[in-house]
Design an enzyme around this catalytic site. Structure first.
Site, PDB file in Angstrom:
ATOM      1  N   ASP A  92     -13.507  13.074   0.278  1.00 48.42           N
ATOM      2  CA  ASP A  92     -13.815  14.141  -0.682  1.00 48.42           C
ATOM      3  C   ASP A  92     -14.994  13.773  -1.582  1.00 48.42           C
ATOM      4  O   ASP A  92     -15.905  14.581  -1.788  1.00 48.42           O
ATOM      5  CB  ASP A  92     -12.573  14.508  -1.510  1.00 48.42           C
ATOM      6  CG  ASP A  92     -11.870  13.301  -2.114  1.00 48.42           C
ATOM      7  OD1 ASP A  92     -12.159  12.170  -1.695  1.00 48.42           O
ATOM      8  OD2 ASP A  92     -11.032  13.490  -3.003  1.00 48.42           O
ATOM      9  N   ASP A  93     -15.007  12.525  -2.069  1.00 50.18           N
ATOM     10  CA  ASP A  93     -16.103  12.126  -2.950  1.00 50.18           C
ATOM     11  C   ASP A  93     -17.445  12.094  -2.196  1.00 50.18           C
ATOM     12  O   ASP A  93     -18.473  12.510  -2.723  1.00 50.18           O
ATOM     13  CB  ASP A  93     -15.833  10.739  -3.549  1.00 50.18           C
ATOM     14  CG  ASP A  93     -14.729  10.800  -4.601  1.00 50.18           C
ATOM     15  OD1 ASP A  93     -14.598  11.847  -5.264  1.00 50.18           O
ATOM     16  OD2 ASP A  93     -13.989   9.805  -4.757  1.00 50.18           O
ATOM     17  N   LYS A 147     -13.579  12.788   6.522  1.00 48.26           N
ATOM     18  CA  LYS A 147     -12.966  11.523   6.952  1.00 48.26           C
ATOM     19  C   LYS A 147     -12.077  10.969   5.859  1.00 48.26           C
ATOM     20  O   LYS A 147     -12.471  11.010   4.697  1.00 48.26           O
ATOM     21  CB  LYS A 147     -14.091  10.510   7.247  1.00 48.26           C
ATOM     22  CG  LYS A 147     -13.648   9.094   7.385  1.00 48.26           C
ATOM     23  CD  LYS A 147     -14.335   8.138   6.421  1.00 48.26           C
ATOM     24  CE  LYS A 147     -13.875   8.281   4.992  1.00 48.26           C
ATOM     25  NZ  LYS A 147     -14.227   7.175   4.098  1.00 48.26           N
ATOM     26  N   THR A 148     -10.919  10.523   6.137  1.00 42.79           N
ATOM     27  CA  THR A 148     -10.129   9.634   5.285  1.00 42.79           C
ATOM     28  C   THR A 148      -8.717   9.532   5.824  1.00 42.79           C
ATOM     29  O   THR A 148      -8.093  10.552   6.169  1.00 42.79           O
ATOM     30  CB  THR A 148     -10.074  10.036   3.790  1.00 42.79           C
ATOM     31  OG1 THR A 148      -9.234   9.103   3.112  1.00 42.79           O
ATOM     32  CG2 THR A 148      -9.553  11.440   3.522  1.00 42.79           C
ATOM     33  N   ILE A 149      -8.233   8.311   5.899  1.00 47.46           N
ATOM     34  CA  ILE A 149      -6.846   8.129   6.363  1.00 47.46           C
ATOM     35  C   ILE A 149      -5.883   8.730   5.347  1.00 47.46           C
ATOM     36  O   ILE A 149      -4.736   8.999   5.666  1.00 47.46           O
ATOM     37  CB  ILE A 149      -6.491   6.641   6.573  1.00 47.46           C
ATOM     38  CG1 ILE A 149      -6.577   5.869   5.251  1.00 47.46           C
ATOM     39  CG2 ILE A 149      -7.353   6.009   7.649  1.00 47.46           C
ATOM     40  CD1 ILE A 149      -5.664   4.672   5.197  1.00 47.46           C
ATOM     41  N   ASP A 150      -6.349   8.943   4.097  1.00 53.45           N
ATOM     42  CA  ASP A 150      -5.450   9.404   3.033  1.00 53.45           C
ATOM     43  C   ASP A 150      -4.914  10.815   3.289  1.00 53.45           C
ATOM     44  O   ASP A 150      -3.918  11.212   2.691  1.00 53.45           O
ATOM     45  CB  ASP A 150      -6.180   9.408   1.676  1.00 53.45           C
ATOM     46  CG  ASP A 150      -6.669   8.028   1.290  1.00 53.45           C
ATOM     47  OD1 ASP A 150      -6.373   7.061   2.025  1.00 53.45           O
ATOM     48  OD2 ASP A 150      -7.359   7.902   0.262  1.00 53.45           O
ATOM     49  N   GLU A 183      -4.402  -2.574   7.933  1.00 54.67           N
ATOM     50  CA  GLU A 183      -3.938  -2.715   9.333  1.00 54.67           C
ATOM     51  C   GLU A 183      -4.165  -1.443  10.141  1.00 54.67           C
ATOM     52  O   GLU A 183      -4.242  -1.482  11.367  1.00 54.67           O
ATOM     53  CB  GLU A 183      -2.424  -3.005   9.353  1.00 54.67           C
ATOM     54  CG  GLU A 183      -2.000  -4.333   8.781  1.00 54.67           C
ATOM     55  CD  GLU A 183      -1.897  -4.342   7.261  1.00 54.67           C
ATOM     56  OE1 GLU A 183      -2.346  -3.382   6.619  1.00 54.67           O
ATOM     57  OE2 GLU A 183      -1.383  -5.335   6.724  1.00 54.67           O
ATOM     58  N   ARG A 242      -4.428   5.912  -1.477  1.00 54.48           N
ATOM     59  CA  ARG A 242      -4.997   6.172  -2.809  1.00 54.48           C
ATOM     60  C   ARG A 242      -4.094   7.055  -3.655  1.00 54.48           C
ATOM     61  O   ARG A 242      -2.985   6.651  -3.961  1.00 54.48           O
ATOM     62  CB  ARG A 242      -6.389   6.773  -2.689  1.00 54.48           C
ATOM     63  CG  ARG A 242      -7.249   6.484  -3.919  1.00 54.48           C
ATOM     64  CD  ARG A 242      -8.507   7.275  -3.928  1.00 54.48           C
ATOM     65  NE  ARG A 242      -9.473   6.890  -2.925  1.00 54.48           N
ATOM     66  CZ  ARG A 242     -10.198   5.782  -2.962  1.00 54.48           C
ATOM     67  NH1 ARG A 242     -10.076   4.921  -3.932  1.00 54.48           N
ATOM     68  NH2 ARG A 242     -11.072   5.516  -2.018  1.00 54.48           N
ATOM     69  N   ARG A 252     -19.652   1.862  -0.180  1.00 58.40           N
ATOM     70  CA  ARG A 252     -19.179   2.838  -1.174  1.00 58.40           C
ATOM     71  C   ARG A 252     -20.251   3.219  -2.198  1.00 58.40           C
ATOM     72  O   ARG A 252     -19.939   3.724  -3.266  1.00 58.40           O
ATOM     73  CB  ARG A 252     -17.942   2.288  -1.896  1.00 58.40           C
ATOM     74  CG  ARG A 252     -16.684   2.256  -1.043  1.00 58.40           C
ATOM     75  CD  ARG A 252     -15.440   2.175  -1.876  1.00 58.40           C
ATOM     76  NE  ARG A 252     -14.235   2.086  -1.056  1.00 58.40           N
ATOM     77  CZ  ARG A 252     -13.604   3.133  -0.539  1.00 58.40           C
ATOM     78  NH1 ARG A 252     -14.061   4.355  -0.747  1.00 58.40           N
ATOM     79  NH2 ARG A 252     -12.526   2.959   0.190  1.00 58.40           N
ATOM     80  N   GLY A 299     -14.021   4.207   2.891  1.00 63.58           N
ATOM     81  CA  GLY A 299     -13.058   3.428   3.668  1.00 63.58           C
ATOM     82  C   GLY A 299     -13.077   3.795   5.141  1.00 63.58           C
ATOM     83  O   GLY A 299     -13.296   4.950   5.511  1.00 63.58           O
TER      84      GLY A 299
END
Ligand code: FBP
Length: 558
Positions: A175-176, A202-205, A425, A252, A145, A81
């Protein structure tokens, strides 16, 4: 990219991201510490990673000596993502490698890890890089992905990298994807390939963090973007005084995004999935809690409010989680067969026969669209929860409850709910100053790890609540972060997802304030991200990071 650019894009192009002092000097070396090991599952992980297990932690410090300064060929790939700041990671890699040797070539693999498998790439020149500095999005080389996992995909990468004479590959992912980077590093090493593999968190999560990795990039910008929108909705709610807004936020599994946005805006209700799991709260109890706040506010003449719910919630409600786990096991065995059934009812009937009685009842009680989404898995085995409309489910259930209470004469609440989902967004917003600086530093540091001939590492930049001068960069061996989990029915090595900890400072702060926020109108209006202006407005880290690092105040100033 369009030739027409906005005034902000033009101004941001001139922004020079800040680097840690050591990286700015231009003269750096890599120091290695003692061997490392994962916290759990040591024997299994050692067995799966014989070449890269136990590597030492790396630290990038001022000095000279052990980094390659000959011309190199290095690839980059964006995986998963979108997260604000990805382009700055690539710009950092580019600038660092060109500074070490102007003849070094940097290649961008196209559309994610699939580009490595298919050998689809383009050379990244300064003309390309300059157009994307400090912009959001992943459109410079696009993302995907795909997972480099099957033997034929690994072999294809090996062959492509050999043909390209590639010295290094930087995989920018969550992480993945960082786990996948470690598996690729291990495989390439076992084949005596010279290509080194480095991951970037990286990840917005916000769920890729640990003692070494303080934050994943993109979390700062995405949560500030959502918080702006939530703050605006809070103002609308207190102006119109007639709507309850149910806002689902991306993220997620973990609730970091929802919790951070709650800390920034003080909504009336924020559900935290990890707490719900810990307490074994049922869906019915969640609905009772929300209805109780609606009723109490109505009694004070407030028929409006804001609720924030993390998209991962369904997986944390005990009976739904048990059902999803059972479905994953069934899909691990019969996915092809189930997908080939054309009729939805046939699928439900087949699954009901395979699930335990309780899970079969839970599955049949869900709306058709949710039932179908729960049968999907991405290439890493995750349920695409961004497609489950949890806010609608809660709105329906709370509406029924309020109707029931009204029929018994227990409330006169007027409940007019509106649902929102904020996710896409925020993922491609212009990176905040924090993310612009952090990402550029991560890229700059990743380049040094490649030059140091390291492989199977995730780059890190630490001390993030201090000024960038005091940031310290290095590398964390991925095997150190792994544990074994069941994915698609099989034990699989993965980086442990960092969920919200109930004894952490951010959660404790929320917990001690939520009762006040539920009934009072304590809303905070953060407004849009500011790129130019006073440092306290433009450069502040997230409340989560500030509270975790004991850096003092939450963003509301308390
Ligand atoms: P990553 O884990 O790859 O960073 O993805 C994060 C995320 O934005 C999640 O928050 C969300 O559930 C998911 O991606 C949505 O996936 P997609 O982009 O495939 O719709």
């Amino acid at each position: 990219m369009s030739a027409d650019i906005s005034a902000l894009q033009k101004a941001r192009a001139a922004y020079q991201p800040k680097l840690p002092k050591a990286l700015r000097t231009g003269k750096v070396k890599v120091e290695l510490g003692a061997p490392t090991e994962p916290a759990v599952d040591k024997a299994e992980i050692k067995n799966l990673f014989p070449h890269t297990y136990g590597q030492p932690v790396a630290k990038i410090v001022e000095g000279e000596g052990n980094l390659n300064s000959a011309p190199m060929k290095v690839g980059v790939v964006l995986s998963g993502g979108q997260a604000p700041g990805g382009h700055n990671v690539i710009a950092g890699i580019f600038d660092a490698l060109k500074a070490a040797n102007k003849d070094t070539k940097i290649y961008g693999f196209l559309k994610g890890p699939g580009g490595c498998i298919k050998g689809k790439y383009k050379e990244l020149t300064s003309e390309i890089i300059d157009k994307y500095r400090n912009t959001g999005g992943f459109d410079m080389i696009m993302s995907g992905r795909d997972k480099i996992e099957k033997p034929e995909d690994l072999a294809a990468c090996l062959a492509n990298f050999k043909e390209m004479d590639l010295d290094g590959l930087v995989i920018i992912g969550g992480d993945d994807s960082n786990t996948n980077a470690a598996m690729l590093a291990e495989y390439l090493d076992s084949q005596n390939s010279k290509t080194r593999v480095i991951g970037v968190p990286k990840t917005i999560d916000g769920d890729m963090k640990n003692e070494q990795i303080e934050a994943s990039f993109g979390f700062d910008t995405a949560t500030k973007t959502y918080s702006e929108l939530i703050g605006n909705i809070c103002r609308d709610a207190t102006s119109a005084v007639k709507y309850w807004h149910f806002v689902r936020l991306m993220g997620r599994a973990a609730s970091h995004v929802a919790l951070e946005c709650a800390l920034q805006t003080h909504p009336n209700i924020c559900l935290v999935s990890e707490e719900i799991q810990e307490k074994g709260t049922t869906l019915g109890e969640i609905v009772d809690y929300i209805a109780d706040v609606v009723v109490k506010r109505a009694a004070e003449g407030k028929n409006y409010g804001i609720l924030v719910v993390p998209e991962g919630l369904p997986e944390f409600i005990s009976d739904i989680k048990a059902m999803i786990d059972e479905l994953s096991n069934i899909l691990g065995k019969d996915e092809k067969f189930i997908k080939e059934m054309t009729d939805h009812e046939d699928r439900v009937q087949y699954l009901s026969g395979q699930l335990t009685d309780h899970s079969a009842r839970v599955y049949s009680s869900l709306p058709v669209e949710t039932q179908e989404v729960l049968l999907k898995r991405d290439s890493h085995g995750n349920v695409p929860l961004s497609q489950v409309e949890t806010e609608r489910l809660l709105i329906d259930l709370v509406s029924d409850k309020i109707k029931h209470l009204k029929s018994k004469g227990e409330t006169e609440a007027k409940f007019s709910p509106l649902g929102h989902f904020f996710g896409y967004e925020g993922r491609c917003a212009y990176p905040s100053n924090f993310d612009a600086d952090y990402c550029y530093s991560l890229g700059y540091a990743a380049a040094q790890l490649v030059r140091a001939d390291l492989t199977g590492y995730t780059v890190n930049v630490q001390n993030l609540t201090k000024s960038s001068d005091e940031w310290v960069a290095g590398g964390t061996p991925v095997t150190m972060m792994l544990n074994m989990e069941i994915r698609k029915g099989k034990p699989t090595p993965v980086i442990k997802k960092a969920l919200v900890e109930l004894n952490s400072a951010p959660f404790k702060y929320f917990e001690s304030n939520r009762e006040k926020w539920a009934l009072g109108d304590c809303y905070v209006f953060p407004g849009p991200i500011q790129y130019f202006g006073p440092s306290e407005v433009c450069d502040a880290p997230t409340c989560t990071l500030a509270l975790e690092k004991g850096a003092g105040k939450c963003c509301c100033g308390k």
